[in-house]
Design an enzyme around this catalytic site. Structure first.
Site, mmCIF file in Angstrom:
data_model
loop_
_atom_site.group_PDB
_atom_site.id
_atom_site.type_symbol
_atom_site.label_atom_id
_atom_site.label_comp_id
_atom_site.label_asym_id
_atom_site.label_seq_id
_atom_site.Cartn_x
_atom_site.Cartn_y
_atom_site.Cartn_z
ATOM 1 N N ASN A 204 8.028 0.388 10.666
ATOM 2 C CA ASN A 204 7.409 0.350 9.334
ATOM 3 C C ASN A 204 6.846 -1.018 8.999
ATOM 4 O OD1 ASN A 204 7.496 2.938 8.411
ATOM 5 N ND2 ASN A 204 9.395 2.720 7.257
ATOM 6 N N ASP B 266 4.756 2.049 4.210
ATOM 7 C CA ASP B 266 5.512 3.268 3.910
ATOM 8 C C ASP B 266 6.650 3.091 2.913
ATOM 9 O OD1 ASP B 266 6.389 5.825 3.852
ATOM 10 O OD2 ASP B 266 6.856 5.993 5.982
ATOM 11 N N ASP C 206 13.775 1.951 3.575
ATOM 12 C CA ASP C 206 13.499 2.431 4.934
ATOM 13 C C ASP C 206 12.829 1.333 5.771
ATOM 14 O OD1 ASP C 206 13.588 4.331 6.966
ATOM 15 O OD2 ASP C 206 11.621 5.163 6.475
ATOM 16 N N GLY D 174 5.069 11.113 10.218
ATOM 17 C CA GLY D 174 6.430 10.758 9.825
ATOM 18 C C GLY D 174 7.039 11.878 9.018
ATOM 19 N N GLY D 175 8.288 11.673 8.614
ATOM 20 C CA GLY D 175 8.991 12.704 7.875
ATOM 21 C C GLY D 175 8.354 13.031 6.544
ATOM 22 N N GLU E 32 -4.883 0.901 2.487
ATOM 23 C CA GLU E 32 -5.479 -0.067 3.389
ATOM 24 C C GLU E 32 -5.215 0.337 4.837
ATOM 25 O OE1 GLU E 32 -4.625 -4.828 4.343
ATOM 26 O OE2 GLU E 32 -3.298 -3.672 3.018
ATOM 27 N N TYR E 33 -6.249 0.287 5.660
ATOM 28 C CA TYR E 33 -6.063 0.529 7.087
ATOM 29 C C TYR E 33 -5.726 -0.800 7.750
ATOM 30 C CZ TYR E 33 -7.131 1.357 12.001
ATOM 31 O OH TYR E 33 -7.057 1.427 13.373
ATOM 32 N N LYS F 199 -2.822 9.223 3.860
ATOM 33 C CA LYS F 199 -1.519 9.820 4.122
ATOM 34 C C LYS F 199 -1.404 11.116 3.346
ATOM 35 C CE LYS F 199 3.416 8.942 4.289
ATOM 36 N NZ LYS F 199 4.509 7.970 4.114
#
Length: 241
Positions: free
Chosen positions: A124, A137, A119, A6-7, A75-76, A26
């Site tokens: 998301n 996110d 966002d 992502g950005g 967390e996945y 991340k």
């Protein structure tokens, strides 16, 4: 392995060797790692999300740095995004209401702690095999009373899901999240976005000046009252949402 981009960073699947569990890492992109504003926003994401504890919000486990690159261990969530679900098949009304109710519960928790996501969009929001929705996110999160971060060349947020005040670069509050959640609800019900255009500026024009078609005009058989709920969430004026 890399599982997302992502950005504000790339996401990798990793093993937590201490607690024997899968986690998502991340990382801030290398090109942004030396940019003070990007690093500060990345840190705010971690701090704001880590302060939240709710079954419909992705859990932050740890914040750290490796080889000069800051990262968040979270967390996945095994499942698929709402966008992926919409593209795979038309969603039933019961499933749509379950997802949006969970998203609203997660946002209520965040807003109660003064955190605005800014966002919210269908990519998301993750949904597990058991139907649990989780908001992902908080990379654009704005903490009430915290530093205001802006981008000089781009408006924060994803255009099609923006509120009018966000598209105009004005100050936003929790009602901008309600508006974006309304766009997601519209998208889940109809399979379409309420505001569209060939380019970003055309979408922004539609957001600022046009009224969306009621969902029932696009998809027949929706329960009575759904149009009112969706259109109220999509109201241009913040006090009308």
């Amino acid at each position: 392995e890399k599982i997302g981009q992502g950005g504000m960073g790339e996401v990798c699947l990793a093993d937590d060797t201490s607690l024997q569990r899968k986690v998502a890492l991340k990382f801030l992109p290398p090109a942004l790692a030396d940019d003070p504003e990007s690093r500060q926003r990345f840190l705010i994401e971690a701090q704001s999300a880590a302060a939240l504890s709710h079954p419909n919000i992705c859990v932050i486990h740890e914040v750290g740095e490796a080889e000069g690159r800051p990262f968040i261990a979270m967390e996945y969530v095994e499942g698929e995004t709402v966008r992926q679900r919409i593209r795979a098949k038309a969603l039933g009304t019961e499933e749509v209401l379950s997802i949006i109710t969970q998203v609203a519960a997660g946002l209520e928790e965040a807003h109660a702690k003064g955190i605005i996501h800014r966002d919210i969009k269908s990519s998301n929001i993750m949904v597990t095999a058991r139907g649990q929705a989780k908001i992902m996110d908080f990379g654009l999160a704005k903490v009430r009373g915290g530093p205001a971060l802006t981008k000089t060349l781009a408006t924060l947020g994803t255009v099609a899901y923006m509120s009018p005040e966000q598209a105009e670069g004005k100050e936003v509050d929790h009602r901008t999240d309600l508006r974006s959640a309304g766009v997601v609800l519209y998208e889940m019900l109809t399979g379409e976005l309420p505001f569209k255009g060939g380019r970003d500026h055309a979408v922004i024009y539609a957001i600022l000046s046009r009224e969306p078609k009621p969902p029932s005009q696009i998809k027949a058989g929706l329960p009575s009252g759904v149009d009112n709920i969706v259109l109220r969430a999509l109201a241009k004026g913040t006090s009308d949402r």
